[in-house]
Design a protein around this motif. Structure first.
Motif, short mmCIF file in Angstrom:
data_model
loop_
_atom_site.label_atom_id
_atom_site.label_comp_id
_atom_site.label_asym_id
_atom_site.label_seq_id
_atom_site.Cartn_x
_atom_site.Cartn_y
_atom_site.Cartn_z
N ILE A 1 -43.59 -15.29 119.57
CA ILE A 1 -43.16 -16.18 120.43
C ILE A 1 -41.63 -16.08 120.77
O ILE A 1 -41.09 -15.90 121.71
CB ILE A 1 -43.61 -17.51 120.11
CG1 ILE A 1 -43.45 -18.35 121.40
CG2 ILE A 1 -42.89 -18.09 119.06
CD1 ILE A 1 -44.14 -19.60 121.43
N GLU A 2 -40.89 -15.55 119.51
CA GLU A 2 -39.37 -15.64 119.67
C GLU A 2 -38.97 -14.25 120.06
O GLU A 2 -37.80 -14.05 120.32
CB GLU A 2 -38.89 -15.80 118.13
CG GLU A 2 -39.07 -14.90 117.18
CD GLU A 2 -40.37 -15.38 116.74
OE1 GLU A 2 -41.19 -16.20 116.93
OE2 GLU A 2 -40.76 -14.43 115.58
N HIS A 3 -39.97 -13.36 120.45
CA HIS A 3 -39.56 -11.73 120.91
C HIS A 3 -39.85 -11.96 122.43
O HIS A 3 -39.85 -10.90 122.96
CB HIS A 3 -40.50 -11.07 120.16
CG HIS A 3 -40.35 -10.83 118.73
ND1 HIS A 3 -39.75 -9.68 118.20
CD2 HIS A 3 -40.84 -11.59 117.72
CE1 HIS A 3 -40.01 -9.81 116.97
NE2 HIS A 3 -40.63 -10.93 116.66
N LEU A 4 -40.07 -13.02 123.08
CA LEU A 4 -40.33 -12.99 124.39
C LEU A 4 -39.41 -13.86 125.16
O LEU A 4 -38.63 -14.65 124.82
CB LEU A 4 -41.87 -13.55 124.70
CG LEU A 4 -43.09 -13.25 123.78
CD1 LEU A 4 -44.16 -13.95 124.10
CD2 LEU A 4 -43.03 -11.89 124.48
N GLU B 1 -28.51 -11.37 119.38
CA GLU B 1 -27.53 -10.24 120.00
C GLU B 1 -28.28 -9.64 121.23
O GLU B 1 -27.68 -9.23 122.00
CB GLU B 1 -27.33 -9.23 118.90
CG GLU B 1 -28.52 -8.68 118.49
CD GLU B 1 -28.17 -7.96 116.77
OE1 GLU B 1 -27.57 -7.16 116.91
OE2 GLU B 1 -28.57 -8.85 115.81
N ASN B 2 -29.80 -9.75 121.32
CA ASN B 2 -30.63 -9.33 122.20
C ASN B 2 -31.17 -10.24 123.34
O ASN B 2 -31.34 -11.27 122.76
CB ASN B 2 -31.52 -8.13 122.05
CG ASN B 2 -31.16 -6.90 121.59
OD1 ASN B 2 -29.94 -6.38 122.10
ND2 ASN B 2 -31.49 -6.28 120.48
N SER B 3 -31.18 -10.16 124.59
CA SER B 3 -31.79 -11.28 125.51
C SER B 3 -32.97 -10.64 126.16
O SER B 3 -33.80 -11.19 126.96
CB SER B 3 -30.64 -11.52 126.10
OG SER B 3 -30.20 -10.69 126.75
N SER B 4 -33.25 -9.29 126.17
CA SER B 4 -34.32 -8.83 127.10
C SER B 4 -35.21 -8.17 126.47
O SER B 4 -35.13 -7.32 125.34
CB SER B 4 -33.66 -7.90 128.12
OG SER B 4 -33.43 -6.53 127.51
N ALA C 1 -32.16 -15.31 113.48
CA ALA C 1 -31.93 -14.07 114.21
C ALA C 1 -32.55 -12.95 113.52
O ALA C 1 -32.90 -12.93 112.26
CB ALA C 1 -30.53 -13.82 114.54
N GLN C 2 -32.77 -11.85 114.27
CA GLN C 2 -33.39 -10.46 114.12
C GLN C 2 -33.10 -9.71 115.31
O GLN C 2 -32.92 -10.25 116.26
CB GLN C 2 -34.91 -10.74 113.87
CG GLN C 2 -35.60 -9.97 112.57
CD GLN C 2 -37.11 -10.20 112.48
OE1 GLN C 2 -37.31 -11.09 112.12
NE2 GLN C 2 -37.94 -9.55 113.16
N VAL C 3 -32.98 -8.57 114.99
CA VAL C 3 -32.62 -7.63 116.10
C VAL C 3 -33.56 -7.79 117.34
O VAL C 3 -33.02 -7.62 118.65
CB VAL C 3 -32.52 -6.05 115.69
CG1 VAL C 3 -33.95 -5.71 115.27
CG2 VAL C 3 -31.80 -5.07 116.62
N ASP C 4 -34.91 -8.01 117.30
CA ASP C 4 -35.67 -8.20 118.21
C ASP C 4 -35.92 -9.58 118.43
O ASP C 4 -37.09 -10.03 119.44
CB ASP C 4 -36.92 -7.30 118.18
CG ASP C 4 -37.58 -7.71 116.81
OD1 ASP C 4 -37.07 -8.49 115.88
OD2 ASP C 4 -38.53 -6.91 116.31
#
Ligand SMILES: C[S@@+](CC[C@H](N)C(=O)[O-])C[C@H]1O[C@@H](n2cnc3c(N)ncnc32)[C@H](O)[C@@H]1O
Length: 304
Positions: free
Chosen positions: A214-217, A82-85, A246-249
């Motif tokens: 790593i998946e938060h970047l 859901e978020n990409s940045s 998936a996770q919100v961040d």
């Protein structure tokens, strides 16, 4: 009653729908689960008191687990995270003390209360921690709650650790857990963006721990380059990442295990061991299998 037993009793009484998940985590290896749970809950009790840890940590874990299931359901429906940045996540999660404190105590408990994360914990303990060199200078990138690095320091009285995290909540919680574990004199936590670590001295770390950053970047390659830069030749790193989970961040969508492996290899890191694990139960008719992957990396160029 041990703390591990009182955790099971509390969840059974207040959150019965979550009990099966805890039992599955314990079934991974009951004696190891009892030991790991006791260790993590002992630190939580050191922070929140003999009575307070349950009220603080268990509802946070239940909320976090539900949030993850809903995020995965939205991912199934939308076909993308859901978020990409980073900016969105920083604004809504990392910089929000209340949101982040609850999130981190929830994540802390997942390390042994999600069955697949219990498997990863044993991989970290047996395949990475057990093989640290003498008197290791460890760098932990994005410690969050700090449990992984504190575990290393608890096992190894000769180790020292520097931790860097973007969130003030992480710095506060990791510091409180280090104090509760009696290792605070061997750790420093600094608020810092992991992507700025390129300015750290090259080949200065005997080990690097970087779990679930790593998946938060937006650019995971930059993180891997920084890990490679920090490690001494022949030194090892522990990296964990999420794949179609998936996770919100979570913003960088790894689809396969090999993407993580190739990324590390492209930056001069040999992938010496991996473990990819998935929850025992997933959403019905799901197209994505959420996985968590641990990788043990070795900086190329060993001389022995
Ligand atoms: C899911 S938590 C992981 C916590 C812990 N390492 C674990 O494995 O359970 C993600 C952590 O990454 C941190 N983080 C996110 N982006 C970051 C960045 N650019 N630099 C440093 N830390 C970051 C967050 O503040 C949070 O503490």
């Amino acid at each position: 009653m041990t703390r591990a037993e009182s955790l099971l009793a509390y969840v059974g009484a207040h959150h019965p729908m979550n009990l099966r998940g805890l039992e599955e985590a314990r079934e991974v290896s009951p004696a190891d689960w009892d030991a790991v749970a006791e260790q993590f809950l002992g630190w939580a009790a050191g922070v929140w008191g003999a009575e307070g840890w349950q009220e603080r940590c268990i509802p946070a874990f239940v909320r976090f687990s539900s949030d993850v299931i809903f995020a995965q359901a939205r991912y199934e429906a939308d076909g993308h995270y859901e978020n990409s940045s980073f900016a969105e996540c920083n604004e809504h999660v990392y910089s929000q003390r209340d949101v982040m404190d609850d999130y981190l105590w929830g994540v802390f408990i997942t390390n042994f209360c999600w069955s697949h994360h219990m498997e990863l914990s044993l991989f970290f303990r047996d395949r990475f921690l057990a093989r640290l060199p003498g008197a290791p200078a460890i760098v932990e990138i994005a410690p969050g709650h700090g449990g992984w690095g504190v575990w290393a320091l608890s096992n190894r009285p000769d180790a020292r650790l520097q931790g860097f995290d973007i969130s003030p909540s992480s710095i506060a919680i990791a510091s409180s857990i280090a104090k509760a574990a009696g290792v605070a004199d061997r750790v420093t936590y600094t608020e810092r963006n992991a992507l700025d670590l390129a300015t750290m001295p090259t080949a200065s770390a005997d080990a690097v721990i970087c779990s679930f950053l790593i998946e938060h970047l937006e650019d995971p390659g930059l993180l891997v380059a920084n890990i490679a830069n920090l490690l001494k030749p022949g030194a090892r790193g522990y990296l964990a990442g999420a794949i179609t989970a998936a996770q919100v961040d979570h913003i960088y969508e790894f689809k396969t295990e090999s993407e993580l492996v190739v990324l590390c290899e492209q930056h001069g890191l040999r992938v010496v061991e991996t473990l990819s694990v998935a929850p025992k139960r997933t959403l019905r008719k799901a197209q994505y299998l959420p996985r968590s992957m641990g990788l043990i990396l070795e900086k190329a160029g060993r001389t022995t």
